[in-house]
Design an enzyme around this catalytic site. Structure first.
Site, PDB file in Angstrom:
ATOM      1  CG  ASP A   1     -40.991  30.309 146.465  1.00 51.90           C
ATOM      2  OD1 ASP A   1     -42.172  29.892 146.552  1.00 51.90           O
ATOM      3  OD2 ASP A   1     -40.697  31.503 146.609  1.00 51.90           O
TER       4      ASP A   1
ATOM      5  N   GLY B   1     -42.115  28.423 149.821  1.00 55.35           N
ATOM      6  CA  GLY B   1     -42.818  29.328 150.719  1.00 55.35           C
ATOM      7  C   GLY B   1     -42.005  29.698 151.952  1.00 55.35           C
TER       8      GLY B   1
ATOM      9  CG  PHE C   1     -36.469  33.438 151.157  1.00 56.42           C
ATOM     10  CD1 PHE C   1     -35.307  33.589 151.890  1.00 56.42           C
ATOM     11  CD2 PHE C   1     -36.900  34.493 150.365  1.00 56.42           C
ATOM     12  CE1 PHE C   1     -34.571  34.769 151.826  1.00 56.42           C
ATOM     13  CE2 PHE C   1     -36.181  35.681 150.300  1.00 56.42           C
ATOM     14  CZ  PHE C   1     -35.020  35.811 151.028  1.00 56.42           C
TER      15      PHE C   1
ATOM     16  CG  ASP D   1     -35.326  32.971 141.524  1.00 57.99           C
ATOM     17  OD1 ASP D   1     -34.531  32.234 142.133  1.00 57.99           O
ATOM     18  OD2 ASP D   1     -36.020  33.830 142.093  1.00 57.99           O
TER      19      ASP D   1
ATOM     20  CB  CYS E   1     -31.560  45.941 122.755  1.00 57.11           C
ATOM     21  SG  CYS E   1     -32.828  44.973 123.600  1.00 57.11           S
TER      22      CYS E   1
ATOM     23  CB  CYS F   1     -36.465  44.249 123.598  1.00 61.17           C
ATOM     24  SG  CYS F   1     -36.411  45.952 124.197  1.00 61.17           S
TER      25      CYS F   1
ATOM     26  CB  CYS G   1     -34.233  48.591 121.991  1.00 59.57           C
ATOM     27  SG  CYS G   1     -33.697  48.636 123.705  1.00 59.57           S
TER      28      CYS G   1
ATOM     29  CG  HIS H   1     -34.506  46.874 127.654  1.00 58.41           C
ATOM     30  ND1 HIS H   1     -33.754  46.793 126.500  1.00 58.41           N
ATOM     31  CD2 HIS H   1     -33.623  46.997 128.671  1.00 58.41           C
ATOM     32  CE1 HIS H   1     -32.476  46.884 126.815  1.00 58.41           C
ATOM     33  NE2 HIS H   1     -32.366  47.010 128.120  1.00 58.41           N
TER      34      HIS H   1
HETATM   35 ZN   LIG Z   1     -34.201  46.560 124.514  1.00 57.38          ZN
END
Ligand SMILES: [Zn+2]
Length: 374
Positions: A91, A93, A95, A265, A303, A305, A308, A334
């Site tokens: 960015d 800067g 904001f 983002d 999930c 990840c 999980c 996660h």
């Molecule tokens: Zn997960």
């Protein structure tokens, strides 16, 4: 190799595509995790990549104050410094100066402010912002702009937007010609269609590699944000990526993609990971709640990840309550993984022309709510 955007499919206003950069492709719609201080908090860079992220975001304001852009440049640039070889967007800067710094003074030239870290005095101008983002080695550079604090009068929003458009022209001049790197303009204009259109026309006349929608996700509410996106994306060129800054919650992201946004983002998945707030297909789960303390089931059966696959709700509850570092690591992983799953599913749905059906299923799963307590 030059920077370029390729639209591969469109379904309604939703677009799927790819951004080509010398540091790799960015599949869109893309969600960019935020690496504020040259780290996505609680995550190793290879873990961020493993969640499916093609690009992450760095904050000019934070990095210019600590450790300093010149120092990062001497150390080989931000990619090498933080061990992330894929694309980085920074960015401008602007904001964060408005939201974090003390004693700001805004003039036509730029902004002077005091660091929130040590009170030291600094100046950001369009030219200095471009220089800092060049020193960092950013792949996608954002124009220096001003975002007025809300609520603001139409007159104040218009004056601020026009200042940002003059700064956009100065940013473009200062950026120069840097093959392989992109400069994005930022549309302002609050919630007023005429001002949004004026801003978009001014940016298009200057000419940018991509266009961001700024000044949203600053407390106006989802309905107002979607209201602006309903018309504002239509003011932007078809053949350039569109970036909605600072968004958002899963349903904000889905609604933005539906309205033609390609990039987003937000700190939400990583920040929430550290406060025990978990995003799943079934909505938000608060891991600190006592209902999880004897629960051997994963956060989300579907999930993939590590949190999980390998840990129970009971364990995640325990390490959160015990303030163990692994709690932030697992929950952040996660959350980032889940956000990337949403993006991947949307890209597939848009490509196959079934975005509406996907969106209906997304909302239906959330409406079911979390699994029943044991
Ligand atoms: Zn997960």
């Amino acid at each position: 190799m030059r920077f370029g955007f390729e639209k591969l499919a469109q379904d309604g206003a939703a677009r799927a595509g790819v951004i080509h950069t010398p540091r790799g492709e960015i599949r869109t719609p893309a969600f960019m995790p935020v690496g504020t201080a040259a780290t996505v908090k609680a995550m190793m860079p290879e873990s961020v990549r493993a969640t499916g992220a093609d690009i992450l975001l760095g904050n000019t304001y934070h990095l210019m104050l600590r450790p300093g852009a010149e120092r990062i440049d001497r150390l080989g640039g931000l990619h090498r410094f933080m061990n992330w070889e894929r694309p980085i967007l920074t960015d401008s800067g602007g904001f964060q100066v408005m939201s974090l710094a003390g004693l700001r003074k805004l003039t036509e030239q730029g902004v002077t402010f005091k660091s929130h870290i040590d009170g030291s005095k600094h100046e950001l101008t369009p030219e200095r912002s471009m220089e800092i983002q060049r020193l960092l080695g950013s792949d996608i550079v954002m124009c220096f702009d001003e975002c007025p604090a809300l609520p603001a009068s139409d007159k104040a929003v218009a004056e601020s937007m026009r200042l940002s458009m003059r700064w956009a022209a100065r940013s473009k001049d200062a950026f120069g010609d840097r093959p392989g790197h992109a400069l994005f303009g930022i549309m302002q204009g609050g919630v007023t269609p005429e001002l949004r259109e004026e801003s978009a026309e001014a940016l298009k006349a200057i000419g940018f590699d991509g266009y961001a929608v700024g000044g949203l996700a600053v407390g106006e509410g989802q309905e107002a944000m979607f209201g602006v996106l309903d018309y504002a994306t239509g003011f932007l060129p078809e053949d350039r990526p569109r970036y909605l800054m600072g968004v958002g919650k899963p349903d904000d992201i889905v609604g933005a993609v539906k309205r033609g946004i390609d990039m987003m983002d937000c700190v939400l998945p990583s920040r929430s990971g550290r406060t025990g707030q978990v995003f799943t297909r079934h909505g938000v789960v608060n891991i600190k709640n006592a209902r999880h303390q004897d629960d051997p089931r994963p956060l989300d059966e579907a999930c993939g990840c590590p949190a999980c696959r390998n840990y129970s709700r009971a364990y995640l509850h325990h390490v959160f309550r015990s303030q163990e570092i692994i709690s932030s690591m697992l929950l952040t992983w996660h959350n980032l993984h889940y956000f990337q799953v949403i993006m991947a599913e949307m890209r597939a749905a848009i490509s196959e022309g079934r975005f509406s059906a996907w969106e209906a299923a997304f909302h239906a799963a959330r409406a079911e709510g979390d699994i029943e307590p044991l």
